[in-house]
Enzyme design. Structure first.
Site, PDB file in Angstrom:
ATOM      1  N   LYS A  63     115.261 -14.316  15.351  1.00  0.00           N
ATOM      2  CA  LYS A  63     113.841 -14.601  15.557  1.00  0.00           C
ATOM      3  C   LYS A  63     113.600 -15.900  16.326  1.00  0.00           C
ATOM      4  O   LYS A  63     112.646 -15.985  17.114  1.00  0.00           O
ATOM      5  CB  LYS A  63     113.113 -14.656  14.208  1.00  0.00           C
ATOM      6  CG  LYS A  63     113.079 -13.339  13.464  1.00  0.00           C
ATOM      7  CD  LYS A  63     112.370 -13.478  12.121  1.00  0.00           C
ATOM      8  CE  LYS A  63     112.364 -12.184  11.341  1.00  0.00           C
ATOM      9  NZ  LYS A  63     111.630 -12.318  10.053  1.00  0.00           N
ATOM     10  N   ASP A  99     105.066 -11.407  11.259  1.00  0.00           N
ATOM     11  CA  ASP A  99     105.414 -11.786   9.891  1.00  0.00           C
ATOM     12  C   ASP A  99     104.279 -12.560   9.227  1.00  0.00           C
ATOM     13  O   ASP A  99     104.026 -12.396   8.028  1.00  0.00           O
ATOM     14  CB  ASP A  99     106.678 -12.649   9.876  1.00  0.00           C
ATOM     15  CG  ASP A  99     107.956 -11.842   9.985  1.00  0.00           C
ATOM     16  OD1 ASP A  99     107.939 -10.654   9.597  1.00  0.00           O
ATOM     17  OD2 ASP A  99     108.972 -12.389  10.452  1.00  0.00           O
TER      18      ASP A  99
END
Length: 273
Positions: A63, A99
């Site tokens: 990420k 997220d």
């Protein structure tokens, strides 16, 4: 069109289950696979894609690694320093962080209780995104419990840079006395189930809301204990579902995403040995 989730490990990812369920319900003849890509390998993977690829989901450890490889980044990716989604088109590679909104949706679906004070286990990219989500929900203070304070520095700096954030202090994960004495409205765990020892469960037993981002193995010790004691549990499947809903919207351009169908597919997969 082709899509996939990348990471390492990746074998137990439920992302293919959720995305494939969405594509089927939307009548899309798209593919979505799980591909093992180790740390340091995301650049080569991206360079090898052709025009038939539309989107990627990213999990650990990619990420943050992907950020310098992107053409553009949404606001949450910029603030968090991490992207869990890459959209691919003729204009380049566009990074999103679903997220953060996914964590907000997961928490608020489960409870409308205040989350002013938080305990967070683990200090990686997911912990950073969850802390940003908690800040949006009114959290003012958080204790970050980690094995290695140096590895949590980027997360602490990320949260401090955000416009609305909890004040974060870092303590060792091994200090169970600190954990048990710290008042908290919500416990967030980003650590593996193997690290959820009986002593840790006992030290966190008074926290009324437990949010565990892990869903393999299922249920995790923290979630099982919370449910047995009548406390509110926000699960890794809840987070995975809501961040995937935003991913499907972004990748397909469709807003009639079948949330219930995706959830049911995830629940069935978790129940299958």
């Amino acid at each position: 069109m082709h899509c996939a989730v990348l990471g390492d490990p990746i074998e137990h990812s439920l992302s293919p289950v959720l995305h494939r369920a969405a594509y089927a319900a939307l009548g899309l003849d798209w593919t979505y696979d799980a591909v093992r890509v180790r740390s340091g390998g995301v650049a080569a993977f991206l360079d090898g894609l052709d025009a038939s690829w539309r989107g990627l989901s990213l999990t650990m450890p990619l990420k943050r690694e992907v950020m310098p490889l992107l053409t553009s980044r949404d606001s949450w990716a910029v603030v968090s320093g991490a992207a869990n989604t890459v959209l691919l088109d003729a204009g380049g590679r566009h990074g999103l962080n679903t997220d953060v909104p996914g964590a907000i949706a997961a928490i608020r679906e489960a409870t409308d209780a205040p989350v002013d004070r938080a305990l967070v286990l683990g200090g990686g990219a997911t912990a950073a995104s969850t802390l940003l989500a908690l800040g949006e929900l009114g959290c003012t203070s958080a204790t970050l419990l980690v094995r290695d304070a140096d590895r949590a520095r980027e997360t602490v700096e990320t949260v401090a840079r955000s416009g609305r954030h909890p004040a974060v202090r870092v303590e060792p994960l091994s200090d169970l006395a600190t954990i048990s004495e710290a008042p908290a409205d919500i416990l967030v765990s980003t650590v593996p189930a193997a690290a959820q020892t009986p002593a840790l469960l006992e030290a966190t037993a008074a926290v009324p809301v437990v949010f565990d981002v892990v869903y393999d193995p299922w249920p995790t010790p923290l979630v099982a204990a919370a449910r047995a004691q009548g406390r509110t549990a926000v699960t890794g499947l809840d987070l995975l579902l809501w961040q995937a809903v935003d991913q499907v919207r972004a990748m397909t351009g469709r807003f009639d995403v079948p949330v219930d169908t995706m959830r049911e597919a995830g629940v069935r997969a978790l129940a299958t040995p």
